[in-house]
Each structure stands twice: as C-alpha cells, then as structure tokens.
Write a protein that holds these residues in place. Sequence first.
Motif, mmCIF file in Angstrom:
data_model
loop_
_atom_site.group_PDB
_atom_site.id
_atom_site.type_symbol
_atom_site.label_atom_id
_atom_site.label_comp_id
_atom_site.label_asym_id
_atom_site.label_seq_id
_atom_site.Cartn_x
_atom_site.Cartn_y
_atom_site.Cartn_z
ATOM 1 N N VAL A 172 0.749 -1.166 0.138
ATOM 2 C CA VAL A 172 0.099 -0.097 0.039
ATOM 3 C C VAL A 172 0.950 1.209 0.072
ATOM 4 O O VAL A 172 0.510 2.175 -0.518
ATOM 5 C CB VAL A 172 -1.015 0.142 1.357
ATOM 6 C CG1 VAL A 172 -1.672 1.140 1.357
ATOM 7 C CG2 VAL A 172 -1.796 -1.126 1.162
ATOM 8 N N ILE A 173 1.825 1.236 0.757
ATOM 9 C CA ILE A 173 2.782 2.419 0.838
ATOM 10 C C ILE A 173 3.446 2.630 -0.436
ATOM 11 O O ILE A 173 3.653 3.849 -1.075
ATOM 12 C CB ILE A 173 3.925 2.111 1.713
ATOM 13 C CG1 ILE A 173 3.181 2.231 3.315
ATOM 14 C CG2 ILE A 173 4.814 3.233 1.932
ATOM 15 C CD1 ILE A 173 4.249 1.955 4.389
ATOM 16 N N TYR A 174 3.796 1.591 -0.938
ATOM 17 C CA TYR A 174 4.728 1.803 -2.571
ATOM 18 C C TYR A 174 3.719 2.395 -3.445
ATOM 19 O O TYR A 174 3.980 3.258 -4.275
ATOM 20 C CB TYR A 174 4.894 0.305 -2.942
ATOM 21 C CG TYR A 174 5.923 0.435 -4.171
ATOM 22 C CD1 TYR A 174 6.919 1.256 -4.194
ATOM 23 C CD2 TYR A 174 6.194 -0.546 -5.061
ATOM 24 C CE1 TYR A 174 7.862 1.510 -5.099
ATOM 25 C CE2 TYR A 174 6.716 -0.225 -6.142
ATOM 26 C CZ TYR A 174 7.776 0.455 -6.339
ATOM 27 O OH TYR A 174 8.582 0.645 -7.418
ATOM 28 N N LEU A 175 2.303 1.736 -3.654
ATOM 29 C CA LEU A 175 1.391 2.453 -4.394
ATOM 30 C C LEU A 175 1.177 3.785 -4.062
ATOM 31 O O LEU A 175 0.987 4.745 -5.051
ATOM 32 C CB LEU A 175 0.172 1.621 -4.422
ATOM 33 C CG LEU A 175 0.155 0.011 -4.793
ATOM 34 C CD1 LEU A 175 -1.025 -0.820 -4.647
ATOM 35 C CD2 LEU A 175 0.441 -0.045 -6.354
ATOM 36 N N VAL A 176 1.100 4.100 -2.878
ATOM 37 C CA VAL A 176 0.866 5.657 -2.478
ATOM 38 C C VAL A 176 2.108 6.423 -3.132
ATOM 39 O O VAL A 176 1.862 7.518 -3.469
ATOM 40 C CB VAL A 176 0.942 5.556 -1.088
ATOM 41 C CG1 VAL A 176 0.874 7.307 -0.570
ATOM 42 C CG2 VAL A 176 -0.699 5.038 -0.382
ATOM 43 N N VAL A 177 3.246 5.818 -2.678
ATOM 44 C CA VAL A 177 4.393 6.690 -3.288
ATOM 45 C C VAL A 177 4.598 6.807 -4.757
ATOM 46 O O VAL A 177 4.675 8.090 -5.374
ATOM 47 C CB VAL A 177 5.686 6.043 -2.639
ATOM 48 C CG1 VAL A 177 6.855 6.613 -3.444
ATOM 49 C CG2 VAL A 177 5.809 6.032 -1.108
ATOM 50 N N TYR A 195 13.949 6.440 -5.522
ATOM 51 C CA TYR A 195 14.451 6.168 -4.052
ATOM 52 C C TYR A 195 13.799 4.832 -3.445
ATOM 53 O O TYR A 195 14.339 4.018 -2.973
ATOM 54 C CB TYR A 195 14.526 7.183 -3.079
ATOM 55 C CG TYR A 195 15.327 7.369 -2.102
ATOM 56 C CD1 TYR A 195 16.647 6.859 -1.946
ATOM 57 C CD2 TYR A 195 14.762 7.699 -0.749
ATOM 58 C CE1 TYR A 195 17.556 6.698 -0.952
ATOM 59 C CE2 TYR A 195 15.461 7.453 0.281
ATOM 60 C CZ TYR A 195 16.915 7.212 0.190
ATOM 61 O OH TYR A 195 17.695 7.202 1.342
ATOM 62 N N THR A 196 12.366 4.970 -3.453
ATOM 63 C CA THR A 196 11.737 3.785 -2.841
ATOM 64 C C THR A 196 11.779 2.404 -3.895
ATOM 65 O O THR A 196 12.036 1.385 -3.121
ATOM 66 C CB THR A 196 10.326 4.199 -2.663
ATOM 67 O OG1 THR A 196 9.639 4.737 -3.883
ATOM 68 C CG2 THR A 196 10.251 5.371 -1.827
ATOM 69 N N SER A 197 11.892 2.627 -5.226
ATOM 70 C CA SER A 197 12.095 1.842 -5.999
ATOM 71 C C SER A 197 13.171 0.806 -5.752
ATOM 72 O O SER A 197 13.254 -0.339 -6.382
ATOM 73 C CB SER A 197 11.794 2.040 -7.481
ATOM 74 O OG SER A 197 10.589 2.485 -7.784
ATOM 75 N N VAL A 198 14.351 1.459 -5.245
ATOM 76 C CA VAL A 198 15.602 0.661 -4.890
ATOM 77 C C VAL A 198 15.474 -0.408 -3.988
ATOM 78 O O VAL A 198 15.940 -1.548 -4.050
ATOM 79 C CB VAL A 198 16.856 1.731 -4.717
ATOM 80 C CG1 VAL A 198 17.939 0.968 -3.924
ATOM 81 C CG2 VAL A 198 16.938 2.603 -5.621
ATOM 82 N N LEU A 218 9.195 -6.628 -0.970
ATOM 83 C CA LEU A 218 8.137 -7.192 -1.037
ATOM 84 C C LEU A 218 8.045 -8.479 -1.646
ATOM 85 O O LEU A 218 7.536 -9.488 -1.282
ATOM 86 C CB LEU A 218 7.231 -6.276 -2.101
ATOM 87 C CG LEU A 218 6.513 -5.108 -1.687
ATOM 88 C CD1 LEU A 218 6.166 -4.111 -2.848
ATOM 89 C CD2 LEU A 218 5.710 -5.405 -0.601
ATOM 90 N N VAL A 219 9.250 -8.887 -2.617
ATOM 91 C CA VAL A 219 9.379 -10.201 -3.046
ATOM 92 C C VAL A 219 9.914 -11.019 -1.819
ATOM 93 O O VAL A 219 9.614 -12.016 -1.593
ATOM 94 C CB VAL A 219 10.490 -10.129 -4.202
ATOM 95 C CG1 VAL A 219 10.883 -11.448 -4.646
ATOM 96 C CG2 VAL A 219 9.557 -9.433 -5.707
ATOM 97 N N GLY A 220 10.613 -10.682 -1.107
ATOM 98 C CA GLY A 220 11.156 -11.263 0.188
ATOM 99 C C GLY A 220 10.201 -11.665 0.901
ATOM 100 O O GLY A 220 10.187 -12.755 1.572
ATOM 101 N N PHE A 221 8.950 -10.845 1.228
ATOM 102 C CA PHE A 221 8.075 -11.245 2.220
ATOM 103 C C PHE A 221 6.927 -12.208 1.340
ATOM 104 O O PHE A 221 6.577 -13.024 2.145
ATOM 105 C CB PHE A 221 7.146 -9.936 2.401
ATOM 106 C CG PHE A 221 7.846 -9.152 3.537
ATOM 107 C CD1 PHE A 221 8.250 -9.513 4.714
ATOM 108 C CD2 PHE A 221 8.109 -7.587 3.544
ATOM 109 C CE1 PHE A 221 8.640 -8.919 5.952
ATOM 110 C CE2 PHE A 221 8.583 -7.109 4.316
ATOM 111 C CZ PHE A 221 8.898 -7.711 5.582
ATOM 112 N N PRO A 257 9.198 9.607 1.443
ATOM 113 C CA PRO A 257 8.623 9.612 0.147
ATOM 114 C C PRO A 257 6.961 9.423 -0.119
ATOM 115 O O PRO A 257 6.467 10.167 -0.863
ATOM 116 C CB PRO A 257 9.238 8.564 -0.638
ATOM 117 C CG PRO A 257 10.668 8.148 0.064
ATOM 118 C CD PRO A 257 10.303 8.609 1.651
ATOM 119 N N MET A 258 6.277 8.796 1.062
ATOM 120 C CA MET A 258 4.965 8.471 1.201
ATOM 121 C C MET A 258 4.358 10.016 1.497
ATOM 122 O O MET A 258 3.356 10.380 1.069
ATOM 123 C CB MET A 258 4.638 7.267 2.203
ATOM 124 C CG MET A 258 3.067 7.162 2.185
ATOM 125 S SD MET A 258 2.832 6.188 3.648
ATOM 126 C CE MET A 258 3.086 6.892 4.836
#
Length: 333
Positions: free
Chosen positions: A58-63, A98-101, A107-110, A308-309
Amino acid sequence: MVDRPSASSKSLLFGLLCIGKMPRRKGLENHTVGSGFILVGFSDLPGLQGLCFTVLLVIYLVVLIGNSLTALNTVVDSSLHSPMYFFLRNLSFLEICYTSVTLPKMLVGFLREDGRISFLGCVAQLCFLVLLGSIECLLLAAMAYDRYVAICDSLHYTLTMSRVLCIRLVVGSWVAVVPVQVGQTYLVFTLPFCASHDLNHFFCDVPPLLELACADTFWNHVMLYTIIVVFAVLPASFIFISYVAIIRAILKMPSVLGRRKAFSTCSSHLGVVMLFYGSATVVYLKQRSKDSVDTDKYFALFYTIVTPMFNPVNYSLRNKEVRIALKRLLRTK
C-alpha cells in the motif's frame, strides 16, 4: 633403521597442511560473489509476514501514484511553472526512484519468505541507495535556498532564481554525488566478507555491510563520515541557517495573511527536511551497538519509505495552488 618423527615435527607438519588448505582472500571474495547475502529484515517476525507485505505494498502504491501525480501536475499546469515547483517535480521523481531501490525487493522477500540477494544485486542496491539519498540532501538544500530568496529577497526572486540556475543546481547535485558514491560502493565491496552473510537489515546499506567485513574498515569509516559531512551535515546546516533568516523575515511582515501564506509554503518543506534528516541522523551518526542494530533498521524505514510517502501529502494538501491545479488535472483526465 628410520627414526620416527618427534611430536614437535608432527605438530609442524599438521600446521603446514592446515595452512595449505586454508582459503586465500581471493577465494573468500569468490565465495562472497557466488553466495551473495541474506537480508534478515523482518524474518524475526514470522507471524507478521503477510501484514508487512500488505502494508508495504500500500505504501509503495501511495508513493508511486502520489509522486507521479505531483510531478505530472507541475508539468501540465502552467501556474506551477515556477522554480519552487521545478524543484518539487525533481524531488517527486527522485522519491519514486529512491523507494524503487528497496521496496520491490522487500515485497518479493515477504512474498517468497526468502531474503536472499545476489552479490551484484546488493552492489546495485547500495550504489543507488546512497547515490539517490545524497542527491536528495542537496536538492532539499536547493529548495531551502529557493524559499530564502522568495521571502527574504522577493524583489529579485525572478532574476536570482532563473531557469538556468535551477537546472544547474539539479544537474550539479548529480555530477557532484555520482563519482563519490560509486567510489564508496567500490571500496565497500572490495572488502572480504568472511563472516556470516546474514545482513540484519531490509536492504544493503553501508554500516551493516562493514560489520560483516573481516578486514580493517578504518578507511571505509573515514570515507563514510566524510561523505556524511559533505552531503548531509553541510546541506542540513545551510537549511537551518536559511530558515532562521526566513522565520525572522516572516515575523517582520505587517500582514497576518502574508505571514500565514509564507509559513504555509515553508512548513511543507521543513516537515520533509525534519523527517528525512532526523531518521537518517539516528542511523548514521550515532554510535552503533549490538542493542541498537534492530532500532537502526526500523529508523531506516523513515527516510527510505515514510518520507517519500508523505511528500505528496505535504506538498499537495497543505498548498492551495497545488490543490487547485490537481483538481483541474483530475477533471481534465
């Protein structure tokens, strides 16, 4: 009759055989390249893997959505073609990168419950992380200078903050940072990592990587703190001095409405600065200990994910011009 070897001779022979079988530094480096690292991250909270994945998604989508709309808004709407929004557009693009790094890998790890990252993947992640983080420090300083000129020298604002100067400040940030951070990344990964490859973090960062090295890291720490002073402490000091002058100028304004507008314009930027620098200071400048490692990795979430969010929220909801332009953009689309 052949004499039997003495006990001391047997010990010497055994020692030579052991030394001959010990891996050389080159072997250790090859082992590191092949096996990579294991990002421990939140693996100590196995019952919350699904919740952490959902929250971070959710945070990544908001960013992505928030910063993309902010950047698009400043490009499309002609009323936002001023130096302040030019820097805001670059900051929004920087926050997406920055967040995409870090976030996609987390997310893949989880999702897979697997924290492994390859050696080259860790190199790329660290390089872009420190690179973009340093550029953001310089960009926040440029935005503080823009606000200083707008409030303390408003009569010459258009002349001082010309488009050429704005472009030079942004390009100069990249030019100054890239060779330094690429050099730091190279020095970190030329170290032999002969200890455990379990990295107690969500992503590859300089301090936890140096803790895994089995060589002298004195010069790595010297370079790290020199970079922090040049690209973080000095810009933060410049921002502080600028805002002292800005607050003095605002308090001298005769109009209450003018003071409110000036405070509203500056408070968004100041909030981002305090959140970004506050969390980064805890991670990089305080003395690390075994007890503080877990605390540091949680604080790292603030300057890599939370800031970033909140950027689009700070600059959109607290800025009347941006809100009006955003409504026009949404109506058009």
